[in-house]
Design a protein around this motif. Structure first.
Motif, short mmCIF file in Angstrom:
data_model
loop_
_atom_site.label_atom_id
_atom_site.label_comp_id
_atom_site.label_asym_id
_atom_site.label_seq_id
_atom_site.Cartn_x
_atom_site.Cartn_y
_atom_site.Cartn_z
N GLN A 18 0.80 -1.22 0.00
CA GLN A 18 0.00 0.00 0.00
C GLN A 18 0.83 1.27 0.00
N HIS A 119 0.98 -9.30 4.69
CA HIS A 119 -0.12 -8.35 4.53
C HIS A 119 -0.54 -8.37 3.06
N ASN A 163 -2.04 -10.75 8.61
CA ASN A 163 -2.99 -9.66 8.75
C ASN A 163 -4.33 -10.09 8.13
N GLU A 164 -5.35 -10.17 8.98
CA GLU A 164 -6.73 -10.40 8.53
C GLU A 164 -6.86 -11.63 7.62
N ASN A 293 -8.00 -5.67 14.43
CA ASN A 293 -8.30 -4.52 13.57
C ASN A 293 -9.79 -4.24 13.71
N TYR A 295 -12.99 -1.54 12.78
CA TYR A 295 -13.47 -0.39 11.99
C TYR A 295 -14.94 -0.11 12.18
N TRP A 325 -18.71 2.68 5.78
CA TRP A 325 -18.74 1.93 7.03
C TRP A 325 -19.38 2.76 8.13
N GLU A 352 -5.13 -1.95 14.16
CA GLU A 352 -5.66 -0.96 13.21
C GLU A 352 -6.99 -0.40 13.68
N GLU A 406 -5.55 1.87 -1.33
CA GLU A 406 -6.60 1.19 -0.58
C GLU A 406 -7.19 0.02 -1.37
N TRP A 407 -6.30 -0.93 -1.72
CA TRP A 407 -6.71 -2.18 -2.34
C TRP A 407 -7.67 -1.96 -3.52
N PHE A 415 -6.97 7.40 4.39
CA PHE A 415 -7.03 7.02 5.81
C PHE A 415 -5.94 7.69 6.64
N1 LIG Z 1 -10.19 -1.07 4.03
N2 LIG Z 1 -9.52 -0.62 4.67
C1 LIG Z 1 -8.62 -0.05 5.58
C2 LIG Z 1 -7.60 -1.09 6.09
C3 LIG Z 1 -6.72 -1.63 4.96
O1 LIG Z 1 -6.08 -0.55 4.27
C4 LIG Z 1 -5.68 -2.52 5.62
O2 LIG Z 1 -4.68 -2.95 4.70
C5 LIG Z 1 -6.36 -3.78 6.17
O3 LIG Z 1 -5.46 -4.41 7.08
C6 LIG Z 1 -7.69 -3.47 6.87
O4 LIG Z 1 -8.77 -3.25 6.05
C7 LIG Z 1 -8.33 -2.23 6.75
#
Ligand SMILES: N#[N+]C[C@@H]1[C@@H](O)[C@H](O)[C@@H](O)[C@@H]2O[C@H]12
Length: 446
Positions: A18, A119, A163-164, A293, A295, A325, A352, A406-407, A415
């Motif tokens: 990212q 990640h 991560n997640e 994490n 949100y 969200w 997070e 942001e993916w 953010f």
């Molecule tokens: N979407 N969103 C923000 C944030 C993302 O940018 C992070 O990489 C993840 O670990 C988690 O999803 C949260």
């Protein structure tokens, strides 16, 4: 005003794909996110992480920002294909040098490194051989982890294996919105099993290598509330809690996938992920902390959805972020209390918490992101309540230090405590940067 304990850790978080850019520089191999973002139609705004924040070339400037912010710790991830371009075997020394330089600058600044091993940027060469559905990737991850424990044996404060894993499994292999873009629920179940096994092997390697620091895993956890008190809505909420939360919490802390979810998936005709008794013990071996994490929460009721038969609701009286969200600070208190009481982790870090906003500089080049300050304040106050009631929380990391890729949304969601002008790559500190700077220094939430 509430004070956090003097030894409470305040930090910020980022992730390699990212922020780094330099997607094919200095010997780095292709990752599944390079491939996914380069595939037209996958990223909402058509951007990629090829450059992102150009952190690979600007890390010294970014560590200076961290030092100015005054954080106790900085969470970042290591790009697996920057270390092992093919996923295993040949080491890319220049990639290793980058992270050695970064951790060195952090130590000079008096900032504790917190490293996420995975990640989401899997080496594409491993994906070409089955990715996380394959045992080879499980073994390659264990080798990668052990190599990093040996290479950074003394420098790292916290190690996070994954991560997640829920996002990797279900967004990447069922919903298809993330790399590798699969839409196959059976694959997602198998991937979740293999991620857990790879976590267990990494923890085992960490203990064998007698690496300094602590090791854990980060889960994205969301309280799930029924839309009404009808029995069918309550059951729908329980199913969603199993799908989003207990699917990983139970194997990690109770040594079994949740029975109700296994029965539900079997009823829906899916082959269930199999674990031997030895594998269950490997996955559930003690860890030093759980990363959470947080949100938002979810509000659900009985619906017609194919697998879960649920419908999601957005309470009209709530406020929402730029990601859509719900802003629900109470949910952070709820999830920390629930996890502390039901799963008894040794320690918890909020790895997070943050908010996306349509930040833009004003005519004087300033960014007054008061809504982010309000969001962070309300969540820290909720967290403080849980800490005050005895929950074992030792730290909190804002997502994110700076705006980043942001993916699936690309560069369109911001953010950061620091604004990034993606044309000039200039960093601009937002009002929230200065607000958080005061919180970190005083350990008090004003
Ligand atoms: N979407 N969103 C923000 C944030 C993302 O940018 C992070 O990489 C993840 O670990 C988690 O999803 C949260």
């Amino acid at each position: 005003m509430p004070y956090f304990p003097e030894d409470f850790i305040f930090g910020v978080a980022t992730a390699s794909y990212q922020i780094e850019g330099a997607w094919n520089e200095d010997g780095k191999g292709e990752s599944i996110w390079d491939r996914f973002a380069h595939t037209p139609g996958n990223i909402q705004d058509g951007t990629t992480g090829d450059v992102a924040c150009d952190h690979y070339h600007r890390f010294e400037e970014d560590v200076a920002l961290l030092k100015e912010l005054g954080v106790d710790a900085y969470r970042f991830s290591i790009s697996w294909p920057r270390i092992f371009p093919e996923g295993r075997g040949r080491v890319n020394e220049k990639g290793l040098d980058f992270y050695r330089s970064l951790t060195g600058k952090l130590q000079e600044a008096g900032i504790k490194p917190v490293v996420t091993l995975y990640h989401w940027d899997l080496p594409q060469k491993l994906q070409d051989k089955g990715g996380w559905e394959s045992q080879e990737t499980v073994e390659a991850f264990a080798e990668y982890a052990r190599f990093l424990f040996q290479s950074f044996a003394k420098e790292v404060f916290l190690w996070i294996t994954h991560n997640e894993p829920w996002v990797v499994s279900f967004v990447g292999h069922y919903e298809g919105r993330h790399a590798p873009g699969k839409r196959d629920f059976k694959s997602a179940l198998q991937v979740s099993r293999n991620l857990l096994l790879s976590h267990g092997l990494a923890v085992q390697a960490f203990r064998e290598e007698k690496t300094l620091g602590s090791i854990g895993i980060t889960l994205n956890l969301t309280p799930v509330h029924p839309f009404s008190d009808s029995e069918e809505d309550i059951l729908a909420a329980k199913r969603c809690d199993g799908y989003f939360n207990r699917w990983f919490l139970d194997p990690l802390f109770k040594g079994e996938f949740p029975e109700d979810m296994l029965l539900w998936y079997e009823k829906k005709g899916f082959a269930l992920p199999q674990l031997s008794e030895e594998e269950k013990s490997l996955i559930a071996q003690p860890i030093d902390f759980l990363g959470i994490n947080y949100y938002f929460r979810r509000v659900v009721g009985k619906g017609e959805g194919a697998i879960f038969e649920v419908e999601f609701f957005n309470p009209p009286q709530s406020e929402y972020t730029d990601m859509g969200w719900e802003i629900y600070p109470e949910g952070l208190y709820e999830i920390v209390k629930r996890v502390s009481e039901e799963y008894q982790p040794e320690d918890i870090y909020i790895t997070e918490n943050g908010i996306a906003l349509p930040d833009q500089p004003d005519s004087k080049g300033r960014i007054n992101d008061q809504k982010r300050i309000d969001y962070l304040r309300s969540h820290l106050l909720a967290l403080h309540r849980a800490v005050d009631e005895g929950c074992p929380v030792s730290g909190y990391f804002v997502w994110s230090l700076m705006d980043n890729f942001e993916w699936g949304f690309g560069l369109s969601k911001r953010f950061g405590l620091v604004y990034v002008d993606y044309t000039t790559l200039q960093r601009i500190k937002k009002a929230s940067f200065y607000w958080y700077q005061k919180v970190v220094k005083s350990k008090r939430v004003d």
